[in-house]
Each structure stands twice: as structure tokens, then as C-alpha cells.
Design a protein around this motif. Structure first.
Motif, PDB file in Angstrom:
ATOM      1  N   ARG E 124     -16.202  26.425  40.726  1.00 16.68           N
ATOM      2  CA  ARG E 124     -16.250  25.707  41.446  1.00 16.68           C
ATOM      3  C   ARG E 124     -15.496  25.496  40.731  1.00 16.68           C
ATOM      4  O   ARG E 124     -14.885  24.117  40.576  1.00 16.68           O
ATOM      5  CB  ARG E 124     -17.514  25.374  41.308  1.00 16.68           C
ATOM      6  N   GLN E 125     -15.866  25.326  38.949  1.00 16.60           N
ATOM      7  CA  GLN E 125     -14.701  24.977  37.929  1.00 16.60           C
ATOM      8  C   GLN E 125     -13.079  25.240  38.536  1.00 16.60           C
ATOM      9  O   GLN E 125     -12.274  24.367  38.041  1.00 16.60           O
ATOM     10  CB  GLN E 125     -14.804  25.077  35.972  1.00 16.60           C
ATOM     11  N   CYS E 127     -11.102  26.036  40.156  1.00 11.18           N
ATOM     12  CA  CYS E 127     -11.263  25.339  42.296  1.00 11.18           C
ATOM     13  C   CYS E 127     -10.445  24.114  41.847  1.00 11.18           C
ATOM     14  O   CYS E 127      -9.874  23.493  41.949  1.00 11.18           O
ATOM     15  CB  CYS E 127     -12.200  25.183  42.771  1.00 11.18           C
ATOM     16  N   SER E 128     -11.882  23.275  40.809  1.00 12.17           N
ATOM     17  CA  SER E 128     -10.767  21.779  40.956  1.00 12.17           C
ATOM     18  C   SER E 128     -10.388  21.720  38.880  1.00 12.17           C
ATOM     19  O   SER E 128      -8.913  21.109  39.198  1.00 12.17           O
ATOM     20  CB  SER E 128     -11.355  21.389  40.139  1.00 12.17           C
ATOM     21  N   TRP E 129     -10.191  22.405  38.242  1.00 13.15           N
ATOM     22  CA  TRP E 129      -9.244  22.867  36.848  1.00 13.15           C
ATOM     23  C   TRP E 129      -8.583  23.343  36.542  1.00 13.15           C
ATOM     24  O   TRP E 129      -7.399  23.068  36.293  1.00 13.15           O
ATOM     25  CB  TRP E 129     -10.214  23.458  35.511  1.00 13.15           C
ATOM     26  N   PRO E 232      -6.684  23.300  29.146  1.00 13.32           N
ATOM     27  CA  PRO E 232      -7.050  22.564  27.360  1.00 13.32           C
ATOM     28  C   PRO E 232      -8.498  23.470  27.247  1.00 13.32           C
ATOM     29  O   PRO E 232      -9.436  24.043  27.577  1.00 13.32           O
ATOM     30  CB  PRO E 232      -7.050  20.701  27.958  1.00 13.32           C
ATOM     31  N   LEU E 235     -11.702  22.265  27.806  1.00 11.07           N
ATOM     32  CA  LEU E 235     -12.476  23.246  29.479  1.00 11.07           C
ATOM     33  C   LEU E 235     -12.217  24.873  29.528  1.00 11.07           C
ATOM     34  O   LEU E 235     -13.245  25.467  30.118  1.00 11.07           O
ATOM     35  CB  LEU E 235     -11.471  22.700  30.787  1.00 11.07           C
TER      36      LEU E 235
END
Lengths: 404, 404, 404, 404, 404
Positions: E124-125, E127-129, E232, E235
Motif C-alpha cells: 500500500r505504501q 503504491c502511493s509513495w 524522503p 517515509l
């Protein structure tokens, strides 16, 4: 029996607790004996045990009265001693198994509660941290698209709901959608479309319904909204911790739904109990005579009842008030969006409306729309209107203010 | 009975522990038998059981003495054996249910304790991290409003309380308000207005009272105050972790209040117990004769007592000393604000008042106001005055210094 | 009895474990019977039960021998059956209550252990992260004050202890002060002044003693020292997480001290037990005759003993070796400060003293002061001196090197 | 008996599990009866009980046969009833105490497992985050020292091991040292020098051995290495979280070693059991006659066995396979260092050696040294060589690849 | 018996729960008696006990009928009383041991569930980040290598799968590989090559298979991918927290596999039980006569069954449906990659394809490939194609959409 599970979904209020504790509860428990789901669930096996005991009693009486052909042997009599020696292990096994089921029930309640709590926490963070307008990142993309803003699907949305992508109400909508899709996911009663129709826009609804795992889809939407809201990275981290907590709470719920107690445990307990109850009349006849029929029925009632409770609460979601919990969460999020303006005014120094601020604040949750006139700041209407979340006609709305 | 719950709210001191452990506790427990809430709670059902036993005894005696019409059958005698076989399951069920209630009680105590602890932790962070003047962000908005600073509502506030929005005392006030509104939220005894009148300003009070969920409103205020205090983002994160902990502790309390133990568990235990006690005289008559009346009363007393305790502590908040805990938290926050100056002086090197610093420090908590004269730094009065938190006339204030 | 609690405060070593496990422990347990705190605690109630049994036996014997006036009725005989039916519930209640007390004891041990562990962790972070000189922020304030550096109060401090505000030893002193003030806070035996005199400077001591809640005061000092040490914000966050953990561990200790087990639970167990024991002689007479006197005494001894243990360990802090734990923490912190130079040399590449570094390292903990001559770097003496923490004459010092 | 504890230290493999579950385990358990540590531990007290029962039987037989002087009274006979009434409390007490010991054992296993796991996690972070050369901070200090690089002490180190302070292998060495010093700290069998000789350099070894608390010393070294590795602060934070976890896991182990179960609990259980067993022959004589001798022996065997298990596992570290766990951790760290190059090549795009990369990767763990020829990047040899960790001759090395 | 463990691996659906709760479960449990793994596991010892009881009965009958030589003594009769006194301890020991095994089973299920959940959370992380193209760091290295992009091994990969190092699908592949290698690691049934062949590229596969500890190798790969993705640092920290959680969940699984319950506990329980059952016929003969044969068989069945369950679930991984759980995780990751484009469009404002977006979204999971034509953005094909993860022909794929 499956239907009766639906009536178990309740939340307690102060008055319920008083009744729960009152001295007249014993009478109440006897009066509601016939309506109990547990009692109805074990009616059949208790009847079997009673019937079998009756047959044993009849046979033994007939044999004693020499009414039976003489070549028929009497039923064997089991001594009390082996029953006693095993009654202890049986009781322990029953109560420990019921306790393990209770732990599952408790964890189910906790995990679903953690979902709603974490959603509230995300909404709290969004209300105070998200910038009021669309984030620069979105702005850019929004400008390049130059499409007419898609009209919000909710009938209660005011026309001034400017940008559908203002991150705060956007996130709030998806948090609500997450809660409802979790309910749908953990039950098999609802249809996802019906639940989400008044929360999401049509294309969003279509995407969620078509997705492989709707709650996961909502979690991804939430991750994206947080990422594109233009927050500093530290606050993105904090919110993402909450999203991770949502993921693991949801996974805990799925785990409970996927995995029963080890079946061998359940089955051995059940077989032990049935065998023990089948031996009971053979044992009791010499002690009680025909009076053993009601006695065996009572013993079967209490022991089968313990086992039935263990099975009854093993899968917690169909007896928990998930809808009420999700509804409370929605009401809390709606209130946060509505009260945001009041809070901002209180924090930043009660600027221009010192006199009527208290009155306005008092009126805010009741009628958030009529404060638009008194405030002239540009970004507030979007927050105060909170279009698809006012949930005007929803039956869940009235739950918001109840304390417990 | 409901009234008696209010007297249960106590906290222990060293002397209480000594009495609790002393060898004379057995006598004390016997002496207080009549005042016990549990005893009064089970007086009625014990009386029923005793009366029923008396009727059975009378009937059986009369029957034995042939005083009854001969067509009346004797009461059936239940053999001891089925009672024995089930006494074990009954005891296990009673004690496990009481244990589950105890876990709830313990979690309630923990969760409310976590609320007060986390508030203290937030106050600690604020005392050391928040800048002393209003934050630049607020300053801006404050300047543009150019309103006269609203007078603080608390009668004990010194007139030098410059800015109502200086973030440190502002946060402290709302932490106190959060604690009290949680007490109001988890009990139904208090009125929110009365509790918060001496903490919040009128418009704040109105906003809280009008909100849908007052503790949530306080949490949002706290989030805003932290956000606008001008801290670096890392420290905002740390404080927000505490706010998230507050949210989840509050949610744990609400969960306990919302959700009783599975009702089928409670009811089956109660029915099992009543049925067992009803069979008891039929069983005991052949062993004890009329002496069974006090015996049955004693057995009913101990077993019903276990069940009553389980019900009594199932809802923990009406028997926990929430007010005292919240009061201690308030005293701790007030002390932190008052001692802040002393600490700052100790850390930064005992600058100009080396000689009388110890004396001033000693006097600080007793009379924080009179240190204003000796220090000339501009930002300290705001901290030392701490207007609405001195809580001068509050009965809770005297609890602050007790150790346990 | 209260005095005997003080002798219970022990920590185990490898040899203690061997004795604890050895086969001769049964003999040892019998030999120490008379010294046991539990035995002395229950001596009185066991004596009452025995005396009552003796009276029952005498009365019954006299009655049987017709020595009593004939109009006196015999004592009623209680059948064994009701005793049996309730012995199970009694045992369960006793053992569960004792178990709940054990959980409290265990949590007390854990929570106090968490305080000392977290202090060690903070010292570890400070030793490696804190800059060696005073932080710029302090430097500024220090320069402007231009006061003569206040002389350290500890007699063991070397005169070269330059700045009292060098953050590393400053933090170490306050961590030690926190540990000791927690001990004072959770016991009522010590006086705070006596405990802290050799750790803090006079003005600091006065401020702590005058504060409303000394451990909280220490926590605030620690927060300030961390904040003003000039660390990057990320490391401030990490250290503040530890401070938050200190806060919540301390709060857990206070919770245990504040809140006993629900009193109704304790009292019902006690009443049940006393009633059961009072019925015992009436029941045993027909089975055992006069031999029931020692039997009843033994039964009373074992059952009252279980209850006494439950009460004995319910408040854990007066039977835990808090002083030893705090002393170990102090020794560990002192060792960290003393070994810091060695470690720095090992990490940064064994620069100029390759030959004798090992020897110096070996000598470091024993005599940290004499390494000052060999190193010429400017900031090291401050660290190596570690003035008020060498704890030369403290009886706690010798505990530092014991492994367990 | 103490020696037998050393043979208990095992880890299970798949085959062990199959044997553990197989139907022939009952036979196996009977066959190993004589070798059981528990059986040998309770042999003496079982013999006493049996001898006492024999004496009672002989006396009673002699008395019945009138072989004794007539003025000798018969031994008193204890009725079964008080034995029954207390057997329940005794069993509960025994099993709960054993359960509390099991919780300690489980926590010991968990805590030591957490130490090794966290070390692996730190190594994982270091392998991917640490820069390959010495950090700038170190470089500086290293240059100024201009000493010849100290030769690594390990005999298996290749001569190309350039800088002893390259942070990655440096950290790895100290993680290994931490694991071993924890083993030494929690046992009293090993000498620290012997364990660490092939891991640390002589001066490091001297410093560790001379330190007050070797594991703490290692933790400080690790903190320093992380701090001086030149990472961004966020990653320092992440690694420091792991170091804090190490601190608290180690403290949990020390707590278990320091603090036994409350001694009054252990002693009361032991006294209760011995008293009960002493009464047993007086009670059994009238039921069983001389057959009571083997019966009493059996009862003593099972009940003393339960108590012995509770004492046996109360101190877990001398029966856990700490060396094997630490050895696995070392093998995992060595593999990480060895596989680092392969991973880097896989991630960064399989640059120049596409064809033989798979073969090289397959060969990497077996012979990491021979890949040096194919890669020309300057910083890789340092990583691939990993001098003091290849552990060539260590008996622990062969455990690295076993799965469980 | 070992084979039967494979059939135990199931996950429950709503219909399974209904059947599980239905009133006919008692019949079902009796019908499946012969197929039960537990029953087959204890068949042999139950047969032994029954045979021994038969021998005792035959001997005693023959003796009573004087068929045996007169010099043969009768078998000793054991009184019921010692059996009763110990039956309680036996039952407690059996049920507590089974409970401890259940805790292990539950922890195994939780820990493996935590692995899959955390993998989902990492996906999930990512996919979005993660940025859509290769990160700058990789780009550099990739350019310098100038090799032809290695063809993906999966047959279902579209030829447009541009860069093998695009971090998002790269991470997804390794998460899947981690899940599968954990399954292989915790079971001994599968071969790693077969499991990973359709997920990894040949050289990756070779490296994993050759590594010392495949799951650790995957974890390191994941750490490297995250580090080099150009995120970054904040994250990176968040994702590394998840990797640490993976490490500790995996370690928990390994701990369960490595460490059985203390063997002395298991063996003493087993010996106690066998001894007790061996004494049973000697005791029952005088109460039941030859009827004791079935009775002893039943008692042996229920008690040995409890012990067998405890052993059966002690090692949880061979009876848990690990493959299904890993398969669900893979399906969820595949769905995330496939739905990523839809989500991005929903968040960023439905730019150019307002009309058919809903339709496209609805079609997305079914046929992700055909959306490539409608979107012209450059970076999307890489995400939508998600080459090696479509798992077209995998039997695990069909599990993705089932709710529980």
C-alpha cells in the motif's frame, strides 16, 4: 437461529446498565428463558437427551415390572464413580473452550472498535492539519484538466460545494466509506452499493464495487489523499501510522473470520459432552429412578448451554452491533467537520464576532449551513457544508449524540 | 443499591494499605457485613431461596408428620449425585465470569488512568517546548482581529493574564476540560456546564456544551492548539502521538460502557445458578433435615455473592474514583505550570538570583504569584500566573500533593 | 508484621537459584516455618479457628458424656455434602484472587523495572549524543548571567568540574534523582532530603523537596535538559519517547498504589472463607471426633495461607527491592559516564595511544580520574570526572557489577 | 541435578516435531523415565514419603497384630473428608504456580529471542544504509591519527581488510559481541574472554572485560557506531529504536533472573504439599491397607512432579539453548554481510556481469572471497571480506542454515 | 497421521460458520468420528488401555471363578479414593497444557497473519509513495550499465514492461517472494525453486535459493529497494518500521518452531495420565465388574484425546493454511497494483475521461491491460502492466475476492 443473531446487536446505555445490575434481573432472566437464542439453539439436543433418558427409564421400569420378554437383558448400570472422575475434566474443557471463544469475541469487538477509533483519529488530524483549499499538487492537476467539477451525488449537498477534491471532506467521505465497507466485508447481509450510495460519487462507487477487496481499496484512496494533501512529511508519517493501524485492525477482523478455534478442540469437547450425557441415564437410574428424567434434562440444559455459548460467540461479527459503531463514527466525523469553524475561531482569537460566537457555536452542529452568512472567509464554506456527510436522512445520524 | 455505588469510589493511601493487610481484617469484614453493597444487592434473592427452602422443609415435615391430606404426594428428593456432578461446572462458570468482569474493571481503571497520564505528559511537553509568547501564526491572526482581549472568566485570574491565547496555559485549560468532560461522559451524574464553568471562558463553554461529543471537541481543540503553537514538526508529531493515545484510551472507555459481556453468558450463568439453588433443598432434606434452612441460606449467600460481584464490577466507571483521578491530574498540571519558572532557572544556570533561588523555589508552589516581582523577564508572568488553573477554591486541589 | 515486609526485599543471584532449586528445599521450607511472614500473619485467625474447634469438641464430648444439663441441645451437625458442594467454589475463588494479586505484583515489578531501564536508556542516548560542552543555547544564557559557577555540593566532585550545566552529567544526576524520588514516592519509609542530598545541589534539592510531586518535577527537569542540549529535533523526539515511557511507567506504579482489587471481591472471599471454616468443626465432628482439632487447624492454615498471600502481595512496592534496583541503575549510569571516553577512543580509531589503550580501558571503571593526564582533548575531563555520580561511599555502589 | 539442566538446551527441527507427535511417544516417555531430570529431582522426597508410609503401614500392621506394647496408642486415622476438601485447593495451587513459572519461562525465551532478532534487524539496516567507506566524521579523526591500521585479531581475516573502523563490519562485530556477552551475563558457565576472543580486537576485548556491565558496554559501542556512521537523523532514530528495544529486552531477562516468584507463594505451596502428603498414609490405611505404600508413592510422584516442574522452569536461562540462538544470529549476520554484494547487484540493475551473475550469486555464501576478482568497484571488498565474522572454525557456524 | 495434518488447513467462509453453529453439529461430529485425526492419533493407546482392562477383567473373573491356580494372588484392588484425590490434578494439568498449546497455535496464526498483513501494508505504501519511473539513483546506475533490459521471466508479462527495476513492481515481486519463502521455511513440504519460479527472474531465483536464509534474503532485498527508491527519509522510516515488524513476526514464527513447550511439562503430563489410566481398571473392578471395559475405553478416549489435542496443535504451522494466506496476500498486492491507476484518477480529479472513468474503473481489475489505450500519460503502463504479478494461471488467484 441464524435470524436470532441479528437481535443480539446492541449497545448499552446508562439505563441498560441499571437494569442489568438491578436485583430483579433473576426474575427477568427466568421470564426471558423462552426467547433466549441459546435456549432455542440447544432445544433439540436437550430434547434428544431427555427422550433417550425417557426410553431408558421406560425400559428399566418395564424390565423391573417384568413386562418385557425375559430374554431381554436389563440395561447396564454405570457406576457413578467414572462419571465423577471425568466430570471434572468435562467441566474444565467446556469452560476453557467457552473462555477461548470469549477471547475471540472480545478481540473482534476491540478490532472493529480500533477501526472506528482510528478513523476518528484520522479525521481529527485532517481537520486540523489539512489546508483548507485544494493542495497545490492537486491544484496543478486540476487546472490542467479544466473539466467542469463533477456534481456531488448526495442530494443534501449544497451547490456551493466547490471542489470535489478539497482534501478534508474528501478524506472524510472515504473514511465513512471504509467503515461501511468493513461492515459489508465482515457480514454477508448488506449490499455494498446500497451502503455506499449516499457517501460516494457514482464513479467512485463503481470503482469500489468493482475492486477486488473494497476495504483495501478505501485504504489506498485514503493513502493517496493524505499523500497529495500537501502536508509536511512528518505529519504524513503520523497519519500513515494510523492507516497502518487500520490495516492491521482490519486484518485482525479477517483473521477471526477466517480461522475458527482448532476444530479438533471443538469436536472433542462436543463428543465428550454427548458421550457423557448419553451415559448419564444409565448411571442415574439406580440413584434417582424415574425422577432422573427432569434431572437429566436439567443437566443437559446447563452443560449444553455452556457449549452452545462457546459456539455462539466464536464468530463475533454477526452478533456485534457493527452498524451502530460505524454510525457513531460517521456522526463523530460529521460533527468534527461541522465544528471545525468554531474551533478555529476559538483558537485564533475570536476575531470579529465576539458577541455572537457562543451562540453561533451553540447552533453550529444543529444547523451548520446558516453560519455561512456571518463568516466571510473564503475557504470556510467548503468545510462547513461538508456535502455528502451531513447524512440528513440516515437512521444512523440520531445515534451521534448518545454518550455510551 | 445504585446509590451505594457512589461510596465505592476510593483511592488507597499507605495507611489504608496497612489496615487492608492487618490481621484484624477478618473481624472488620464481619462487622461491615450489613453495610456491604454486595450483601444488600443479594439480600432479596437470598431471602427467596431461604423462603423456598423453608416451604420445602415445612411441607416435608408436615408430610412426615402426616399433617397433610394423604393424596398429596411427597416432594421429590433429588439425589446428591447430579448436584455434585454439576457443582463443578457451576463454580467454574461463576468464577470465570467474575474474572471476565474483573478484567473489564481493570481495563476501565487502566484506560481512564491512561487518559490522565497522557494529559500530564502533554502538559509536560508543552511546559518545556511551547514558546512563551503567542506563536507567530496566532500573532498574525490576532493582530488582524484587533479585538480587545476577552477577559478571562475565572475569578482567580490575575489581571496581568495578557493574551488568552498564549498556548501553554491555553492547552492546560483544555486538558483539564478534557479530563472533566470525560468524567461527565462516562457517568451520568454531573452536568457538563457546572463542571467546566471555572475552567473555560464563556464562549468556549458554550461551544463545548453544544458540541455533539464534548471530549472529542476538547481533543480537537488540543490538536489545533498544538498545531498553531509554532513548534517544529517533529515535536508536533510527538505531541500528536499523545493525542492519538488519548483518542484510543477514550475509545476503550466508551467500548467498555457500550458493550457488556455477552448477555447469553451472563444469563446462562444466572439461570444455571437459580436452577441449582432451587434444586438444593430437595436434595439436602434427606441429608440435613430442617437444618438445611440456614445451610441453604449460606450456600445461596456465597454463590449469589460471587455472581453479584461479577455484575457489580462489570461496568467499572460508576465505582471508580474518576473525579479524584481527574483532580490529581489537574493538580499536577497546575503544579507544572507553577514550577516551570523554577525549572527554567535551574536549567539555564541560576543567573541573577543565586542566593534566594532555593527559597523562591521552595515557595513557588505555595505562592506562585509573588515571584513575579523578582524576575524581570518579559514572558514569565504569563506562565507563572496560569490564570484559570490555580483552582483556588476547588475541593480537588487539596489532593494534589498526596503521594498515592 | 509490617516490619517483616522489609526483609522480603531481595534479588536473586545464581547461587540463590541453585539453593532455590535444590532437593533440600522441602526441609528448608519446614525449618523456616516459624519465621515466615505469612505464618505469622495468619497465626491469629488460625488460633481462633482452632480454639473454636476445641470448644465445639469439648461441648460435644461433654454432651455425649452427659456432663451438661440435659435441657441443652446438642450442637447441630452439618452434613458433609454442602461443604463439599462449596469447597470447590471456595478454592477457585481463593486461587483466582491470589492470582489477581500476583498479576499486580508482577506489574509492579515490571513497571518499576521499566523506570530504571528507561533511565539507563536515556543515559545511553545522552552519553553518545549530547555534545560535550554546554550547548549553545545554554552558553548564551550562561554568558549573560556571568555568575561564578555554583560549586557542586557533592564532596566527591573534583574541582575541575567546570560547568554545572554540562548537559551529560546534569542529565545523569537528574536521572538518579528521579529513581530515588520514585522510591520515596512509592514507599513511606524514606525522607526525600536524605536520599537526594548527595546527588543534587542545594538549590536543586530545595526545589525538588518543595515541589508538589517530586518525580514529576524530575521528569520536567529532564525534559528541559534534553530540550536545551542542542540536539537535532529527531533525537529530541527519540529521547522524549523515553520520557513519555517514564511518565507512563510511573503512572502504572501509582495506579497500583492507588487502587486495590475491588474491595467487594476481597471481602466476599474473606467472609466466605471464615464462614466455611466456622462450619467445618460442626461438620467434621461426626467423621473425626476430637481428632478434628488438629485437622481443622491444618485446613485453616492452608486456606487462610492462600488468602494471606493474596493480600500480602497485593501492594507490591513494600516487598520489592526498589532500593537495590535503583542502586543498580545508578551504578550503570555511573559506569556509562566513566566508560564513555574508552568507547569514544575505540570508535574513533585508537588515535595516539594505541599501545596503552587497552590497559587504560581496563583501568577506566576502577579509576576514571587518572586517565585525565594521558588525554589532552579539551572536552573529555568533564565527562570523565562525572562529579556527583561516582557515589564513592554509597552502599549501593557495590551492587553495580553483580550480574543478576 | 544442576548438570542435567545443561542437557535440556535444545531446539526442535521438523523431525523432532514428528517424533514429538508420533503415537509411540507414550512408550518413549515411559522408557526415559529414569533419565528424566524431574524424576531425579523428586526422587529424594518421593522416597521420604514412601518410607514414611511404610513406617505407618508397619506400625499399624504390628499394632493390629498386637506385636506392640499395649500401652502404645494406635496411629490416628484421618478421615478422607478433610483430604478431599483440600485436595482441590492443593491441585489448583500447584497448577497455577506451575503456570506462573511457565509464563516466566516463556517470557525468558521471548526476551532472549527479541535480543537476537533485534540484532539481526540492526544488521539488516546497517547492511543497506551504512555507507561503504568510513564515514566522513571518522575519516577525519582517522586521518589525524595517522596510525597504522591495527591488524584484526581474527585468524580468518583476509589481509585486505582495510579500515578497522568501516562502520558496517564494525557494527556486526559488536552485535555478535553483544549476543555472546548476554549469554555470559545470563549464565554463569562461560568466561567472557574466551567467548569474545575471536570476535573483538585485543584492546576492545580488554575494555569489554573490564567494564562494569559488558552487555551495556556493547550497547554503548553500538550507539556510538550508529551515531558516527554518517546517516541522516531519521535513520539514526530508526536504528536507535532498535537499540532501545535491545535495552529493554536485556532488562526483561535481568528482571527474570533477579526476581523469583514471590517466595511466600512458593513456600506455602511446598508446605501445603508436604503436609498433605504426610497426612495421606494416615488417611489411606483404612481404605487400602498395606497397598497404600505404592499408592502413596505414586500420588507423591505426580504431585511433587508438578511442583518440581514449576521450580525447574522458574529460572529459564539455564535450560534454554541460548548459545544456539546466539549462534544462529551470528550466522545470519555473517550471511547478510556476505550476501550484501549480490543484493546490491540485483537491485542496481545487473550491470556488467549479466551472464554469470546468477552463478556468482549462487556461489556467494559459500565462497564470498572469490567474487572480488570480477567486481572492480572500490568499496566492495571491505564488505565481502567481513573479516572477523566468517567464524570459520566456530562450532556455531554449521547451525546457520537449519530452518527452525 | 502426519498426512492427516495437511487436510486441516482450512479457512472459514460465512457458510462454514453457519454449518459450524447449526444445531445438527452434534450429529455431524458423531458421524465424522472415524475420520478425526485426533481419534486416529489416539487409537493405539486407547486400544492398549482397553486391552489391559480386558486382561484385568479376565484375570479377575477367572480368579473369582477359581479357574486359576490357587497360589496366584488376586489382583490388588485400588480404592477409589486416591483416584479421586488425583483426578483433579490430572484434569487441571491436561487442560492447562492444552491451553498452553492453544496459545502457541494462536500466536502462530497471529504471527503469520502479521507477515501477510505487513506485506500488504508495504505494498500500500509503495503504491502511493513510490515514484513511477525508476528512481534517480537507480537511473544513474542503470545508464552506466547500458545493458539490454533483462527479459522478465513470467510468461504473462507484457512486452512493454520497460524497466525491470521500476521500484513499485520490483518491491511487489519481492513481497510475494517473501511470503512464499516464509511458507517454505516454516514447512518442509515445498521446494523453494518451484514456489518462486514464476515470481522472480532467474538470477534472482538463483540468489535466493543459494542464500543461507531465504526469508532474510528477501527482507534485505526489500530494504534495499526501499532505500534506493528515492523517497524522503521520513517515509523510508515508516516503511522500515514495517520491515522491522516483518523481521520480528518471522522471528516469532521461528521461535514457535524452534522451541516446544518445556519437555518435562509434556512428559510428566503424559506419564501421569498413563499411570492413572493403568490404575483405573484395578480400581473400577469392584465398582463395575466387566462393564468396566467399555467404561475404561471411554475414559481413556476422552482424557487421551485432550492430551492429543495439546500435542497436535503445539506446532501450528503444519496445520495452518499458510498457502491460502500467502495467496490472499498476493492477490491483494496484485489488485493494488492493478487498481492504482483508477485511484490516481479518482484522487487527482477525473481529468480527461470523466464519462467512461466509472466504466473503466469497473473493468480495471478484470482486464487491466486494455486501459492502456485510453490513457496517454507516460508512466502509467508500467504500473498497470505489473508484469510478473498477474499470476494468471496460479490456483491462488481465485482466492483474492473471497471476503473472509
Amino acid at each position: 437461529k441464524e435470524e436470532s443473531r441479528k437481535t443480539r446487536r446492541l449497545t448499552f446505555t446508562f439505563d441498560d446498565w441499571k437494569r442489568h445490575r438491578s436485583g430483579s434481573r433473576y426474575l427477568y432472566h427466568l421470564k426471558t428463558l423462552a426467547e433466549s437464542g441459546i435456549v432455542r439453539g440447544i432445544a433439540a439436543p436437550v430434547a434428544w437427551v431427555t427422550a433417550f433418558t425417557g426410553v431408558v427409564a421406560a425400559f428399566n421400569s418395564a424390565h423391573a415390572a417384568r413386562l418385557l420378554p425375559p430374554w431381554l437383558p436389563p440395561l447396564p448400570a454405570i457406576a457413578l464413580e467414572p462419571m465423577q472422575l471425568t466430570s471434572f475434566a468435562l467441566s474444565l474443557l467446556l469452560v476453557f473452550r467457552t473462555n477461548a471463544s470469549y477471547s475471540r469475541w472480545d478481540e473482534g469487538r476491540r478490532s472493529f472498535g480500533a477501526i472506528t477509533t482510528t478513523c476518528r483519529d484520522l479525521a481529527r488530524q485532517a481537520c486540523s492539519w489539512f489546508p483548507s483549499g485544494p493542495s497545490p499538487q492537486q491544484q496543478q492537476q486540476h487546472d490542467s484538466s479544466s473539466s467542469p467539477s463533477s456534481p456531488s451525488s448526495s442530494p443534501s449537498s449544497s451547490p456551493s460545494s466547490s471542489s470535489p477534491c478539497s482534501p478534508r471532506p474528501h478524506l472524510a467521505r472515504w473514511l465513512v466509506a471504509l467503515g461501511r465497507s468493513c461492515v459489508v466485508h465482515l457480514r454477508e447481509e448488506h449490499r455494498l452499493e446500497d451502503e455506499l450510495r449516499d457517501v460516494l460519487q457514482p464513479q467512485e462507487l463503481a470503482a469500489v464495487v468493482a475492486s477486488a477487496h473494497p476495504p483495501n481499496f478505501c485504504l489506498q484512496m485514503i493513502t493517496w489523499i493524505i499523500r497529495t494533501a500537501g502536508l509536511p512529511q512528518e505529519l504524513v508519517m503520523r497519519m500513515d501510522e494510523n492507516v497502518s493501524r487500520l490495516t492491521s485492525s482490519l486484518a485482525a477482523c479477517e483473521r477471526l473470520l477466517n480461522t475458527p478455534l482448532p476444530l479438533s478442540y471443538t469436536r472433542h469437547t462436543s463428543r465428550f459432552l454427548m458421550g457423557w450425557l448419553a451415559c448419564l441415564p444409565l448411571c442415574l437410574w439406580s440413584y434417582c429412578g424415574p425422577a432422573m428424567i427432569p434431572i437429566a434434562a436439567l443437566v443437559a440444559f446447563v452443560l449444553l448451554g455452556i457449549e452452545e455459548i462457546g459456539v455462539y460467540i466464536e464468530e463475533p461479527f454477526s452478533i456485534l452491533a457493527l452498524e451502530k459503531l460505524a454510525g457513531k463514527m460517521e456522526a463523530a466525523i460529521a460533527a468534527m467537520l461541522a465544528e471545525r469553524e468554531t474551533i478555529q475561531r476559538l483558537v485564533t482569537g475570536n476575531s470579529s464576532s465576539n458577541g455572537n460566537a457562543a451562540a453561533a457555536a451553540a447552533a453550529a452542529p444543529a444547523a451548520p449551513a446558516n453560519t455561512n452568512g456571518t463568516t466571510a472567509t473564503g475557504d470556510k464554506p467548503a468545510a462547513a457544508a461538508a456535502p455528502p456527510l451531513t447524512l440528513g436522512s440516515s437512521p444512523l445520524h440520531s445515534l451521534g449524540a448518545t454518550p455510551g
